[in-house]
Every structure is written in C-alpha cells, then in structure tokens.
Design a protein around this motif. Structure first.
Motif, PDB file in Angstrom:
ATOM      1  N   HIS A   5       7.508  -0.409  -4.639  1.00 17.26           N
ATOM      2  CA  HIS A   5       6.570   0.340  -3.820  1.00 17.26           C
ATOM      3  C   HIS A   5       6.718   0.298  -2.441  1.00 17.26           C
ATOM      4  O   HIS A   5       6.075  -0.536  -1.843  1.00 17.26           O
ATOM      5  CB  HIS A   5       5.070   0.144  -4.465  1.00 17.26           C
ATOM      6  N   HIS A   7       7.624   2.656   1.476  1.00 15.34           N
ATOM      7  CA  HIS A   7       7.420   4.435   2.094  1.00 15.34           C
ATOM      8  C   HIS A   7       8.464   4.411   3.240  1.00 15.34           C
ATOM      9  O   HIS A   7       7.933   4.555   4.303  1.00 15.34           O
ATOM     10  CB  HIS A   7       5.932   4.489   2.818  1.00 15.34           C
ATOM     11  N   GLU A 123       2.032   7.984  -5.522  1.00 15.77           N
ATOM     12  CA  GLU A 123       0.731   7.273  -6.057  1.00 15.77           C
ATOM     13  C   GLU A 123      -0.339   7.958  -5.968  1.00 15.77           C
ATOM     14  O   GLU A 123      -0.802   8.892  -5.010  1.00 15.77           O
ATOM     15  CB  GLU A 123       0.619   5.965  -4.935  1.00 15.77           C
ATOM     16  N   HIS A 190      -0.451  -0.221  -8.730  1.00 14.10           N
ATOM     17  CA  HIS A 190       0.372  -0.905  -7.384  1.00 14.10           C
ATOM     18  C   HIS A 190      -0.674  -1.270  -6.768  1.00 14.10           C
ATOM     19  O   HIS A 190      -1.999  -0.867  -6.792  1.00 14.10           O
ATOM     20  CB  HIS A 190       1.065   0.324  -6.659  1.00 14.10           C
ATOM     21  N   ASP A 245       4.834  -2.165  -0.021  1.00 13.31           N
ATOM     22  CA  ASP A 245       3.935  -0.948   0.520  1.00 13.31           C
ATOM     23  C   ASP A 245       4.292  -0.797   2.025  1.00 13.31           C
ATOM     24  O   ASP A 245       3.580  -0.281   2.711  1.00 13.31           O
ATOM     25  CB  ASP A 245       2.521  -1.418   0.701  1.00 13.31           C
TER      26      ASP A 245
HETATM   27 ZN   LIG Z   1       1.764   3.084  -0.631  1.00 15.02          ZN
END
Ligand SMILES: [Zn+2]
Ligand SMILES: [Zn+2]
Length: 296
Positions: A5, A7, A123, A190, A245
């Motif tokens: 996970h 970005h 998500e 997550h 994350d």
């Molecule tokens: Zn996230």
C-alpha cells in the motif's frame, strides 16, 4: 518484501517517481502496489502499473472523497485526469452528459477492468477522524460509497483493501451484512489500528492486516486505545502484510521526511523483532501472504 500500500500516484512523487521505484527495487523490494483514493488517482495508479514490471494497482474512492461522488450532474463528480465537463477523457467517452448519480462507480468499474494489474478495490472504508484539512464526510454517504465498492469488488472478483480510522464497528457491521459479497480471501485492512477485540473480528472474517511505519512511533495515537505493537504481537504472522502508505507514515529514524517504498524493509525488520522471528522469515511469510491475497 512487497509494499502492499503506497501512493506513488500522488503529487509528492511527480518529479522522481521512477528514481524512487528504482531505489526500492535495488534495496530489495520485489513488488509495489499503488493505491487510488479517487477516480483520477486510481487512473494514475493503473497507468503506473501498466508500463512497469512488478508494479500493481488498487483502485477505489477513499471515504474522505465520498462527498465528491455526489452531484445533480456529472460536473461535480470526481473527474478523470485532465477531464473537464467540456473535454471528457476517454473514460467519459460517451459524449453525452450522463445524469446518473452512480456515474462514479461506472467510471471505477471501467478503470478496474482496464488492466490485469488491478489487484483489488481500495482504499475504501470509513473514516470518522476529524482532520484539520478534511472534516468528517457525512457517515451515511461514506457508508453508501463503501457498500457500492464492496459490491463492485464482488462483481469483479477482486479482494478489498480497507481503510479504517475510528470507524471499526460500522465497518464490521457492513462487512457482516455483506458477507455473501466477500471472496476468499476477502482482502486486507490497511494501516491496522483499533483494539484487540476489533482485530479478532477482522481476522475472524478472514481478512489480513497491514502495518506501516507508524508501528515504530512511541506511544498511542490520538483517539486510539491500543498500542499498535500489541496488535502486531497478537496478529498471527500468516495473516500480516507490510506496507508504507508512502508518502505518509515515515518510519523512525526517518520520521519527518517523505516516506518511500524502500522503507518497507525498515517496517518489516521492526515487525520481525516484535514477532520474535528473523527478518528472512518475516519477509518470506508476508510475501507469501500478499501473493495469496492479491493473486500475484
Ligand atoms: Zn493510503
Ligand atoms: Zn488509508
């Protein structure tokens, strides 16, 4: 290690995304999964994955953006990248104004089907935390947007990647009510948080749990009751996955700077110490878990 996970589809990586990916692979990261939080960042995640080996995408609308799915016409819908009501993108290719309230979920379905490298819907979930920059979106709307995406994931036979912040009870209620919409395995939560009782419910439903760099922080986060380290200790190793994350939640000792996928190794090493296993064992088991959830 797999970062399940992050970005890299976000603005923070606009300038050096490929450099960041290269460094991660050199450091020993084997796969990276980028996650969308609305239509345009979902498209971006797919675009990144399409052109690069060992990159995958997860597409969905985050509860923070649940309100942007609303509008009497599509002008208020979260548009695809570069799209305006005057110049629709390929996804808005019908050429006609679509007046349906659910246009966003049709867009999401199109994006999800556009590449084999889309491995989950996420998500998605609920978030009842009052952020400075983002007030709480109407919980009724959050729930409606979440449920639509649970149903879409079932239709596409994709697992879920769930975001929860201080909304665990409502998320569990929705998942139990939609049990027939969960595939096997159903997916993962997550950035796991909450208490042991909640963790038990998550595991009982068959979900895996992801931990991030915030496990390295001292103390308990605002609004939480349980130290994340206790959640790690309780969760069985064969149900844990590791994530960053990025660009958020940078692990110690880099806290304060931008997070990057290569730091998933730092998170993994920290989890290994908490679980009392070697890093090698942690790496092997969490990789196996991620491959199983996302069918990589
Ligand atoms: Zn996230
Ligand atoms: Zn999240």
């Amino acid at each position: 290690m797999i970062d399940v996970h992050c970005h890299l589809n976000f603005h923070a990586f606009e300038k050096d995304c490929d450099e960041v990916i290269k460094r991660a692979f050199e450091a020993g990261v084997t796969e990276i999964i980028n996650v969308g939080t609305k239509i345009d960042s979902s498209e971006k995640a797919v675009e990144l994955a399409k052109n690069r080996e060992n990159l995958y995408a997860i597409v969905g609308v985050h509860p923070h953006h649940a309100d942007k799915t609303q509008g009497s016409n599509n002008n208020n819908v979260i548009l695809g990248s570069g799209a305006t009501p005057e110049s629709p993108t390929a996804i808005r290719d019908s050429g006609q104004a679509r007046m349906t309230e659910d246009y966003w979920i049709e867009q999401l379905e199109t994006i999800a089907k556009s590449s084999k490298k889309v491995v989950a819907v996420g998500e998605i979930g609920l978030d009842y935390y009052r952020y400075k920059s983002n007030d709480i979106v109407d919980p009724k709307l959050q729930k409606a947007v979440f449920i639509k995406q649970v149903e879409l994931a079932y239709k596409l036979k994709l697992p879920l990647q769930i975001h929860n912040r201080q909304a665990g009870k409502d998320i569990i209620d929705i998942l139990i009510n939609h049990k027939s919409y969960l595939i096997n395995p159903p997916g993962m939560f997550h950035c796991m948080s909450g208490d042991i009782d909640f963790l038990k419910k998550v595991l009982d439903l068959g979900f895996y749990v992801g931990f991030d760099g915030n496990v390295t922080y001292k103390g308990i986060a605002v609004g939480e009751t349980t130290d994340l380290k206790d959640l790690v200790r309780f969760a069985p190793l064969d149900r844990i996955v590791v994530e960053t994350d990025s660009p958020f939640l940078t692990p110690e000792p880099h806290r304060g700077s931008r997070n990057v996928p290569e730091y998933v190794i730092i998170v993994g090493a920290f989890l290994a110490r908490l679980k009392g296993v070697t890093f090698e064992k942690l790496k092997q088991q969490t990789t196996k878990n991620a491959h199983f959830i996302f069918k990589l």
